[in-house]
Design a protein around this motif. Structure first.
Motif, PDB file in Angstrom:
ATOM      1  N   LEU A  37      40.627  60.401  16.834  1.00 28.66           N
ATOM      2  CA  LEU A  37      40.084  60.430  18.196  1.00 28.66           C
ATOM      3  C   LEU A  37      38.670  60.971  18.240  1.00 28.66           C
ATOM      4  O   LEU A  37      37.976  60.822  19.236  1.00 28.66           O
ATOM      5  N   ASN A  38      38.231  61.627  17.157  1.00 32.53           N
ATOM      6  CA  ASN A  38      36.912  62.243  17.158  1.00 32.53           C
ATOM      7  C   ASN A  38      35.824  61.239  16.779  1.00 32.53           C
ATOM      8  O   ASN A  38      34.710  61.618  16.472  1.00 32.53           O
ATOM      9  N   ARG A  39      36.162  59.959  16.749  1.00 29.02           N
ATOM     10  CA  ARG A  39      35.135  58.969  16.415  1.00 29.02           C
ATOM     11  C   ARG A  39      34.752  58.206  17.661  1.00 29.02           C
ATOM     12  O   ARG A  39      35.480  58.204  18.643  1.00 29.02           O
TER      13      ARG A  39
ATOM     14  N   VAL B  87      45.026  68.574  20.827  1.00 26.37           N
ATOM     15  CA  VAL B  87      43.953  69.025  21.718  1.00 26.37           C
ATOM     16  C   VAL B  87      43.200  70.195  21.092  1.00 26.37           C
ATOM     17  O   VAL B  87      41.965  70.235  21.106  1.00 26.37           O
ATOM     18  N   ALA B  88      43.944  71.144  20.514  1.00 27.78           N
ATOM     19  CA  ALA B  88      43.286  72.301  19.917  1.00 27.78           C
ATOM     20  C   ALA B  88      42.390  71.881  18.754  1.00 27.78           C
ATOM     21  O   ALA B  88      41.245  72.314  18.636  1.00 27.78           O
TER      22      ALA B  88
ATOM     23  N   GLY C  76      39.276  70.013  19.866  1.00 29.52           N
ATOM     24  CA  GLY C  76      38.275  70.979  20.303  1.00 29.52           C
ATOM     25  C   GLY C  76      37.548  71.578  19.116  1.00 29.52           C
ATOM     26  O   GLY C  76      36.320  71.708  19.113  1.00 29.52           O
ATOM     27  N   GLY C  77      38.308  71.929  18.075  1.00 32.18           N
ATOM     28  CA  GLY C  77      37.725  72.492  16.872  1.00 32.18           C
ATOM     29  C   GLY C  77      36.775  71.513  16.194  1.00 32.18           C
ATOM     30  O   GLY C  77      35.664  71.865  15.791  1.00 32.18           O
TER      31      GLY C  77
ATOM     32  N   GLN D  50      35.134  69.091  17.518  1.00 28.46           N
ATOM     33  CA  GLN D  50      33.922  68.828  18.292  1.00 28.46           C
ATOM     34  C   GLN D  50      32.944  69.988  18.252  1.00 28.46           C
ATOM     35  O   GLN D  50      31.787  69.827  18.612  1.00 28.46           O
TER      36      GLN D  50
ATOM     37  N   GLY E 286      27.282  68.008  14.155  1.00 25.38           N
ATOM     38  CA  GLY E 286      27.166  66.713  13.508  1.00 25.38           C
ATOM     39  C   GLY E 286      26.137  66.700  12.388  1.00 25.38           C
ATOM     40  O   GLY E 286      26.249  65.925  11.432  1.00 25.38           O
TER      41      GLY E 286
END
Lengths: 306, 292
Positions: free
Chosen positions: B92-94, B171-172, B175-176, B178, B182
């Motif tokens: 999901l972080n992409r 979710v935790a 958050g970490g 993000q 980058g």
């Protein structure tokens, strides 16, 4: 024990994730970091879609089943004969509304009292140095790992001797023991971020300590109060063990206890169960939708500050 | 300002705790505690027995059986939840079309009260008519006794708990992820680090603070996870899925006569175990140079 500034900055960062950094970075560099082959992209979507289906299917199926006629509860098809009979049955012919009322009273009282006690405790721990403070903070922290089993018997005996079994007040007291310690920790974190100068100026203007807390500090801690309120609500709304042990008799049950009466060793009324479950889940889901982002920050903050 | 607070905390937490420890040192049960029958008030007649309860519990095989399963349950649930949560968080972080949709769908299980979800799963698991077995039948596979066979029941309760726990992890950890700059990834890529190397050397250390917290929290929660087991299987079949907490509950509220003192002794032992786990875990983290 003392909160470090690093942990605080980390949690604030967690609570407001810088969305879109990945995108801007990708735009800046000539070769996009996130560029994928179409095969990888398809794989990614497939994996996420599968996970999403697994996550969504049970609640969705619950919703679908609740609109089926009672005898079709287990048919694999989607709704063929749409009906709200389950809902009308649950609302009109069972004690559901009584349970709902019980739950609302208990959860409402718990939330109001819990937030108030947690706020005063958090404020006291944040601002005052007094003998026994460290043990108190440890106690608050350790209660997070209390198993139901340690407290349930003494609480049961205590409530029995006070005549509070089967009384809403009994469950309110019980839920406070779960919610207050954790919320007090969260509130301490919030109060720590409010400058002490504000208290001092209040004192100079002639307010007593409680006045300072009530008129000046509390309004500033409103976001913290909201999170603790949400947390208390969600915890109490979904609690099962104490509710099943302390409340007996149809008219005294809460929603968690009442739902168990539809499906147990003797009866299998899945139609009523699904309709009742949907009605119970909706308010909780709404409250949750408001709170979820802050809940994680609050929950992890409680322990990182240990 | 402080006094009422200390008083309230002392009453609602200190008293039950002290009383629980005290009860564990007596032979209190349903028949000898203080109680009212009609208008008659019967005083308590239980007596102090010292460490007898602990000796009895620890020398009895039941405790060690339950402890063994509780450890399997906790380790299984926490590791699966963490790995799945980590994998999904990374996906999901992409940059990805439909990211918000996926995110919302994946945290849905968290939004629903656990006991509702557990009842729903009981419906899905139903051996004769549940949708899971119907789907299997469609594929020509025999019905699986999800909750009626000890091994399947264990797998089933773990599956439900993982299903319930993944959203929080996701979710935790998201958050970490993000909060990791980058630029670090860019620099690593310049230096020619592959995807796996970037994950190992940037993502894993960057997530350490968040993951150590969520793993400890989730361990404590899973160890004490009452509703999933109680509502899904009632600890059955037999006592196959009974963890320490549900067993202690059974001793004081389901068995007859209710055995308050032994249940309290189980409770204290559980608390001691958890405290030891927490202390050892923090020690280990500190050794790795973690500020936490």
């Amino acid at each position: 024990m003392t909160p470090t500034s690093t942990s605080r900055t980390r949690t604030t960062r967690t609570s407001t994730p810088p969305t879109g950094t990945a995108r801007t970075n990708a735009a800046r560099t000539p070769r996009k970091r996130n560029e994928r082959s179409s095969l990888a992209s398809a794989g990614l979507h497939a994996a996420l879609a599968l996970a999403a289906v697994v996550a969504v299917f049970p609640p969705l199926w619950l919703l679908v089943t609740s609109f089926k006629p009672r005898n079709d509860a287990f048919s694999t098809s989607l709704v063929t004969h749409f009906t709200v009979a389950n809902y009308t049955h649950v609302l009109a012919d069972t004690e559901f509304l009584t349970w709902f009322k019980n739950s609302v009273i208990i959860v409402g009282l718990t939330t109001v009292l819990g937030v108030f006690i947690a706020a005063t405790t958090g404020y006291a721990v944040s601002r005052f140095r007094f003998p026994g403070m460290r043990p108190l903070m440890w106690l608050l922290l350790i209660t997070q790992m209390f198993p139901v089993a340690v407290l349930i018997v003494p609480l049961y005996n205590l409530l029995a001797s006070l005549g509070l079994l089967n009384q809403p007040a009994g469950l309110v007291i019980t839920y406070l023991t779960i919610a207050v310690p954790f919320c007090a920790w969260m509130m301490k974190g919030y109060f720590d971020t409010i400058p002490v100068e504000i208290d001092e100026s209040g004192r100079v203007d002639g307010l007593n300590p409680f006045g300072t807390f009530w008129r000046l500090v509390l309004p500033l801690a409103r976001p913290g109060l909201a999170v603790t309120g949400f947390y208390t609500f969600v915890t109490a709304w979904a609690e099962v063990a104490y509710a099943s042990a302390f409340m007996t008799g149809e008219e005294n049950l809460t929603l968690a206890g009442g739902l168990q009466t539809f499906v147990n060793q003797y009866t299998n009324d899945w139609g009523s169960m699904t309709a009742a479950a949907v009605i119970i889940a909706v308010p909780a889901a709404l409250v949750f939708a408001f709170a979820q982002r802050h809940l994680v920050a609050g929950l992890t903050a409680g322990t990182t500050k240990g | 300002m402080v006094a009422p607070v200390v008083l309230v905390i002392g009453v609602i937490i200190g008293y039950p705790l002290v009383r629980g420890v005290f009860l564990s040192l007596t032979d209190a049960n349903e028949a000898n505690v203080e109680r009212n029958i009609g208008v008659n008030h019967l005083p308590a007649t239980y007596k102090f027995t010292g460490l007898d309860n602990y000796q009895a519990v620890l020398s009895d095989g039941v405790f060690w059986d339950r402890l063994g399963w509780t450890v399997v349950w906790t380790v299984g649930c926490v590791s699966l939840t963490f790995l799945i949560g980590l994998a999904l968080a990374n996906m999901l972080n992409r940059t990805l079309r439909g990211r918000t949709f996926y995110r919302l769908a994946l945290i849905l299980p968290w939004a629903i009260p656990a006991f509702i979800s557990v009842f729903t799963w009981r419906m899905l698991y139903n051996e004769k008519n549940g949708i899971l077995n119907k789907l299997l039948a469609g594929g020509g596979i025999d019905a699986v006794p999800w909750l009626n066979d000890p091994t399947w029941a264990k797998l089933s309760v773990i599956a439900v708990n993982v299903w319930l726990g993944v959203p929080f992890m996701l979710v935790a950890l998201l958050g970490g992820l993000q909060s990791i700059p980058g630029e670090l990834y860019e620099a690593a890529e310049m230096d020619g680090a592959g995807a796996w190397q970037r994950f190992r050397n940037i993502t894993v250390p960057g997530l350490r603070a968040v993951s150590s917290t969520v793993i400890l929290l989730s361990t404590i929660w899973t160890f004490n996870m009452f509703p999933v087991i109680f509502l899904l299987t009632r600890g059955g079949p037999g006592d196959a899925t009974e963890i320490l907490v549900t067993y202690a509950y059974r001793l004081s509220f389901l068995d007859s006569p209710r055995n308050f003192s032994e249940s309290a002794a189980w409770g204290v032992l559980i608390l001691v175990l958890l405290s030891v786990v927490a202390v050892v875990y923090r020690r280990a983290l500190r050794k790795q140079g973690e500020v936490w």
